[in-house]
Design an enzyme around this catalytic site. Structure first.
Site, short mmCIF file in Angstrom:
data_model
loop_
_atom_site.label_atom_id
_atom_site.label_comp_id
_atom_site.label_asym_id
_atom_site.label_seq_id
_atom_site.Cartn_x
_atom_site.Cartn_y
_atom_site.Cartn_z
N HIS A 37 -11.09 -5.41 9.09
CA HIS A 37 -12.05 -5.37 7.73
C HIS A 37 -12.92 -4.48 8.19
O HIS A 37 -13.92 -4.33 7.19
CB HIS A 37 -12.45 -6.87 7.34
CG HIS A 37 -11.51 -7.48 6.78
ND1 HIS A 37 -10.65 -8.44 7.35
CD2 HIS A 37 -11.18 -7.76 5.56
CE1 HIS A 37 -9.46 -8.96 6.73
NE2 HIS A 37 -10.17 -8.79 5.38
N GLU B 57 0.83 -1.42 -0.07
CA GLU B 57 0.25 0.23 0.15
C GLU B 57 0.74 1.45 -0.05
O GLU B 57 0.39 2.40 -0.86
CB GLU B 57 -1.03 0.08 1.11
CG GLU B 57 -1.94 -1.12 1.18
CD GLU B 57 -1.43 -2.28 1.59
OE1 GLU B 57 -0.48 -2.60 1.91
OE2 GLU B 57 -2.24 -3.48 1.35
C1 LIG Z 1 -1.40 -5.14 4.45
C2 LIG Z 1 -2.72 -6.08 3.65
N1 LIG Z 1 -3.13 -5.66 2.45
C3 LIG Z 1 -4.08 -6.17 1.69
C4 LIG Z 1 -4.84 -7.13 2.23
C5 LIG Z 1 -6.09 -7.79 1.65
N2 LIG Z 1 -5.68 -9.24 1.24
C6 LIG Z 1 -6.14 -10.29 1.92
S1 LIG Z 1 -5.32 -11.61 1.36
C7 LIG Z 1 -4.69 -10.78 0.05
C8 LIG Z 1 -3.74 -11.69 -0.89
C9 LIG Z 1 -2.57 -12.37 -0.26
O1 LIG Z 1 -1.75 -12.97 -1.14
P1 LIG Z 1 -0.80 -14.09 -0.78
O2 LIG Z 1 0.18 -13.41 0.25
O3 LIG Z 1 -0.14 -14.69 -1.90
O4 LIG Z 1 -1.20 -15.26 0.30
P2 LIG Z 1 -2.32 -16.13 -0.05
O5 LIG Z 1 -3.90 -15.62 -0.01
O6 LIG Z 1 -2.45 -16.51 -1.60
O7 LIG Z 1 -2.37 -17.38 0.93
C10 LIG Z 1 -4.96 -9.50 0.09
C11 LIG Z 1 -4.53 -8.49 -0.80
C12 LIG Z 1 -4.46 -7.53 3.63
N3 LIG Z 1 -4.90 -8.71 4.20
N4 LIG Z 1 -3.38 -6.77 4.41
#
Ligand SMILES: Cc1ncc(C[n+]2csc(CCOP(=O)(O)OP(=O)(O)O)c2C)c(N)n1
Ligand SMILES: Cc1ncc(C[n+]2csc(CCOP(=O)(O)OP(=O)(O)O)c2C)c(N)n1
Ligand SMILES: [Mg+2]
Ligand SMILES: [Mg+2]
Lengths: 327, 365, 327, 365
Positions: A124, A55
């Site tokens: 959230h 972000e």
């Molecule tokens: C700081 C932050 N930014 C955005 C989010 C929203 N978000 C939740 S899961 C996700 C994707 C995460 O991807 P990854 O790290 O590859 O983990 P996966 O879900 O594939 O296990 C996002 C953008 C968050 N939880 N925290």
């Protein structure tokens, strides 16, 4: 209101080639709330695209783009996930125009789905407006209706100031129908959503609808409540609210954020300064509890609902009584 | 399938741990297999800019000691890194400096007096960034790196061939913002060169407490971009490496991290107390490796410059210093009303009210 | 007050082996304000040391240490340089106890030199208390005197809640002498620094001294001003302030931060709620302008000085007059 | 001199781009020059944990579909990475999971019902982290990585031999917090292994939009620590590599980044719409590389387990699922008063007032 926001982005993209929309999952997925639905396919991925998941980097690159004449509209996926960008927002985005005596203007819009009521797990459902409204240089706006969602987002994108655009996420699915495009009052002005004579309910974003419901119920009991929708929280043009409270003599501010140090404190303090000699009772604040946002099964106790608003309305009527008896 | 293809990205060439050096500390040329020193004209120009830069550092430090500047972070000893990096930029390119990069800015063409506005305390940033293609001096560490990525991205979108040079310190590389900027630049393939001036210290903290990396240039590997180590006190080498990295970047071969190994000879700022954390012997060691002495020796050895030209450089430097001194001697009238303009595009009613109130307060005094 | 803070750290380190002090330049240099002077040499670098330059990492590692029973005291070098840690502070530090129903307690102290008045260039003079006080789960405290600096820092380190310890940096060199160690009132309680009958001046941190000066001058003109030093801003125990304002009927809150959405709004709103029928006039706020913190040569116009406070005092007296005439 | 010595840090061995694989997708052993598969008992245990994990994923997904959980982020397809990593931990070690790591948590010993408290919406975290040596499931990406660094640092200071395993996604590596944690761990030399489950997607964003690195394990180079690539669908390989990395780390040879290449077969959560961003063929491709099938084949081939034992595993899994189902069928009484306890060590007067007001509100209803 999700559809209205989508249309606003769509029309802005179509009109101005300098507008770009990016962030996490705003591309093919259309955002986790689908606000950017089909924009990537309709405008191409040059105009609407997914960025790396960071972000601060998102806001930082948007600042750089704006320095070079673009108008980036970036999405923070949820309120609490905007915090990593806090330094960029406070120390650069808000200050760049001032630092450079106007040589650099940053027409950046940061869209943030905010607030609770959707059964989201922790982090959230934050209402983070107070962090931004206390930061000079930012415009902070939040629509309470789909028409405003459209009109204010268009205005925000066209605005030369950086705008923190807070989208009341539990109103995304609001069924209020609206003919688009629509132009409502300039976002800097508050509007009276419902006229009334006995008390002013001051609301914004997600609580506008709640306030209107409360006003309906109060009317059934013979109390005519005026509802003001603030719209632009900062800079704050208090003219509409002041005029209303001077007429009604009583006011309640309603927001979802924790009351302590919340935006309602500013409204209450300011309205009191401007209207002290018209007030029959102190301005009351109805808002979230002073606790971390609760888990889904307990959030109803945190959120200011119609009952809590009506209780405040009652209390003010009692207070006015007190003034008449002892004042 | 895409997900398998992704794994086949090549490992970019590892930066050599031996920094690129083209001129040794005695002013002799040093052979290098990949890089050659710039031509005579550029070598002379590098030296001229360093002479001016060194004088500027001295002048500004003096003004800070005299209390005419609120603070000055001197880059004495780092002139080669700053000058070498900046002179490698093309005319249309942007510079993203930190607080220590006044010499880079002056070299880039920013009015020397205006580079000091921040430190004089008159205003935050004293110049129009568009005019000089130079972002405001940045104090929150590593935060302007992503601005450079965004700016070059926007320029490309608008069909302009603009690259950017970001200056950052060794300490700044520890910040999350540095990481995010490197990564965005790599993924978006924007033409940015991140020039890390490793001056061995982040205020009082030595670089081995910042990072356990073999070199800071090795960070490039994790972003799939190129990293280069260069002798930061060799202006010719810095110029050659940054010019190469910029050319690669604008050709679409990706951004780069360049680590220039150098040393901050002066205190962190005039209010620092370096005796608390570093050995004077270290300063002496580095003073023997001074970037100006070295290039001057080369230029004289090879008769690229003569005494006459060197005197002209000195005079140019004196003129810059003199102009700075003069302008700092006076007191600019600062209008308190300017506090309210440029917070927003137009002054909102609430601020208008505060402006009136302040004006009244001041009338009363 | 710098010396008192140094002594507090020193005594805490000596008493409790779980206390560690770290951050940027707090080791051999003793911090840029020398608050940690000689701690590294006296206690060894196991107890007081320099960390990598990354504020989010500093707070994040402190959280981890506290999870394992340590009591880290970390320093953010300047107010604005705490923003990179904002997410760690808001989403973890403030919430961890609540998230885990008390299973994890985080006795972390974040020391932040804050506020202006020292001629610092941009980003070196922010007053960021409102960001923290609006975040439930944090204790936010700020000392106004050297004795409080010592006592409150000791209390903060011993406290099982995370504490944002705001040090009014322009008071570091305050010459008030004080015998150490000293124990003052518990930090959760506000104190009356100067009794008075006509008006309550509410101050904290750097403005306590300014408020006391203003009170002296007002006294010379026959107005007896009571000065309350809030000390712990959150959670806020309004008992002292409320009692005072109920007696005096008039109040002014003073802080350095921009007035809009500042902590003073909460104080004004709350005091008004509690004391409405005792108030002769609205609670006024005197604070920084609603602009980014100005450059050194203009900061005097931003900072609430004695004159601006006295003007508010005058205005309130006029307002009371108005009430008597028209009320 | 120190500043010159610093430059002589060795470059850590580069991770091989070829992921470590010890069992191929047909369940045949695969030779590797540096790693050997764990012994039979561990292989059986890995399989058992995966069978339970898979069943748990299914059960929780069903509950989410039925609305009994607010949300569930399934790790179907990633069981080998989670189980392999966790079973490599020693008894005293800590786990730092993200929201997708319920299977890892269950394997680590956390009560399966309590891992779901967060998703059920009853409370944020359902267990005592000290009891299970498991930090709360972390939603803000990459933010708990530095907690692990601090915790292991504190443990060492207290003379305890505690290592930590941090689970993070490919997307999370883009965050500044990931960088800061890797760097702190490296500089402080704390025994932490960062296990990146590269499941190819961060919600809808493919990994090639996150990073241009050769592999995510290559990030290790920039911190001066070791990086390893491992076939994330090969539980034996994950176990071997993580066990090795943990052993090295606790021996003081530094933290490590392990990238486990795997795939999220289910949607991101039950409310995701994967058809919008990925090709079903990709899911099919990975389903053929299922971690359970593969290890089962090996165990059968080599007669490490027989039908009887496999049935017992299935029964164990059913029992876990049944228990979860049962507990989720009921409705726990949640006391609204609990909102106010544990915000601070003691309830401050202002909150006490709000608690009273809420109690009154609820009496009135
Ligand atoms: C700081 C932050 N930014 C955005 C989010 C929203 N978000 C939740 S899961 C996700 C994707 C995460 O991807 P990854 O790290 O590859 O983990 P996966 O879900 O594939 O296990 C996002 C953008 C968050 N939880 N925290
Ligand atoms: C985000 C942030 N944190 C802390 C500071 C305070 N600070 C100013 S300079 C400095 C040291 C920077 O060291 P380095 O990056 O090596 O640059 P140098 O000063 O050596 O040029 C610190 C900690 C800051 N400016 N910004
Ligand atoms: Mg440095
Ligand atoms: Mg992923």
């Amino acid at each position: 209101m999700g559809a209205a926001l989508n249309q606003a982005l769509r029309d802005a993209l179509a009109e101005d080639p300098d507008v770009v929309v990016y962030g996490e999952d705003v591309g093919p997925l259309g955002g986790v709330f689908r606000v950017t639905d089909d924009l990537a396919s309709d405008f191409g991925e040059e105009r609407c695209f997914d960025s790396p998941l960071a972000e601060s980097g998102i806001v930082g690159t948007a600042i750089g783009m704006a320095m070079y004449g673009m108008r980036p509209v970036v999405e923070m996926q949820f309120d609490a996930f905007a915090y990593p960008a806090f330094e960029q927002v406070v120390s650069h985005l808000a200050k760049m125009r001032n630092r450079t005596r106007g040589a650099l203007t940053l027409p950046v819009v940061i869209r943030i789905p905010y607030g609770g009521g959707i059964g989201g797990v922790e982090h959230h459902s934050d209402s983070s407006e107070a962090y931004y409204t206390h930061t000079p240089g930012l415009r902070v706006v939040t629509p309470g209706t789909p028409a405003d969602a459209y009109s204010m987002l268009r205005e925000a994108i066209a605005c030369d100031d950086p705008v923190v655009f807070l989208e009341p996420k539990r109103r995304y699915w609001s069924r209020q129908s609206v003919e688009l495009p629509v132009r409502t009052r300039p976002m800097a002005r508050s509007v009276v959503r419902r006229p009334g004579t006995d008390l002013t309910l001051i609301a914004y974003g997600p609580t506008v609808e709640t306030a209107l419901e409360a006003a309906e119920q109060a009317a059934a009991e013979g109390c005519e409540v005026e509802v003001v929708d603030l719209r632009q929280l900062a800079p704050f043009d208090d003219a509409t609210v002041t005029a209303s409270v001077r007429r009604t003599g009583r006011a309640v501010v309603v927001h979802e954020a924790s009351v302590f140090g919340g935006y309602g404190a500013e409204v209450a303090a300011r309205v009191t300064e401007q209207c002290f000699h018209y007030l029959e009772a102190p301005v009351l604040r109805v808002g979230g509890l002073d606790v971390p946002y609760p888990p889904p099964k307990l959030e109803e106790h945190h959120l200011p609902g119609v009952d809590r608003i009506l209780a405040a309305v009652d209390r003010l009527q009692w207070e006015s009584q007190w003034t008449e008896d002892h004042g | 399938m895409k997900h398998t293809d992704e794994r086949s990205r090549p490992v970019p060439p590892l930066p050599s741990q031996e920094p690129v050096r083209l001129v040794d500390r005695h002013g002799r040329r040093h052979e290098h297999s990949s890089f050659t020193a710039p031509d005579h004209a550029v070598l002379a120009e590098l030296h001229r800019a360093m002479v001016i830069g060194r004088r500027f550092n001295q002048q500004a430090s003096t003004l800070a000691r005299q209390g005419r500047l609120a603070v000055y972070p001197s880059s004495k000893g780092q002139e080669a890194a700053q000058v070498g990096g900046v002179l490698a930029l093309s005319e249309q390119d942007w510079l993203f400096p930190s607080y220590r990069d006044s010499v880079a800015m002056v070299t880039h063409g920013v009015d020397p007096v205006k580079t000091l506005t921040l430190f004089r305390g008159d205003w935050h940033s004293g110049y129009n960034p568009h005019h000089y293609r130079c972002a405001p001096q940045c104090t929150p560490l590593a935060t302007n790196a992503s601005h450079a990525v965004g700016l070059t991205y926007a320029a490309r979108r608008k069909g302009r061939d603009v690259a950017a040079l970001v200056l950052m310190g060794d300490g700044a590389t520890s910040e999350g913002d540095a990481h995010e900027a490197y990564n965005f630049a790599a993924v978006w393939n924007t033409p940015v060169v991140f020039l890390i001036q490793n001056n061995h210290w982040a205020i009082s903290v030595p670089v081995h407490r910042q990072s356990a990396a073999p070199t800071l240039a090795h960070k490039a590997v994790g972003y799939g971009i190129r990293g280069y180590n260069v002798d930061g006190n060799d202006a010719a080498a810095v110029h050659a490496v940054v010019a190469h990295a910029l050319a690669e970047a604008r050709a679409g071969h990706g951004p780069a991290i360049v680590e220039a190994l150098t040393y901050r000879v002066d205190p962190h700022t005039n209010s620092d107390a370096p005796q608390r954390y570093r050995d004077p012997a270290e300063v002496a060691y580095w003073s023997e490796r001074d970037p100006l002495t070295r290039l001057e020796a080369l230029l004289r050895n090879e008769q690229i410059v003569d005494d006459g030209l060197l005197e002209i450089y000195e005079r140019d430097a004196e003129r810059v210093a003199g102009r700075v001194r003069e302008r700092m001697a006076g007191q600019d009238r600062l209008d308190p009303a300017s506090l309210f303009t440029d917070v927003y595009a137009t002054v909102p009613p609430s601020l208008e009210r505060q402006r009136r109130e302040l004006a009244e307060e001041l009338r009363e005094v």
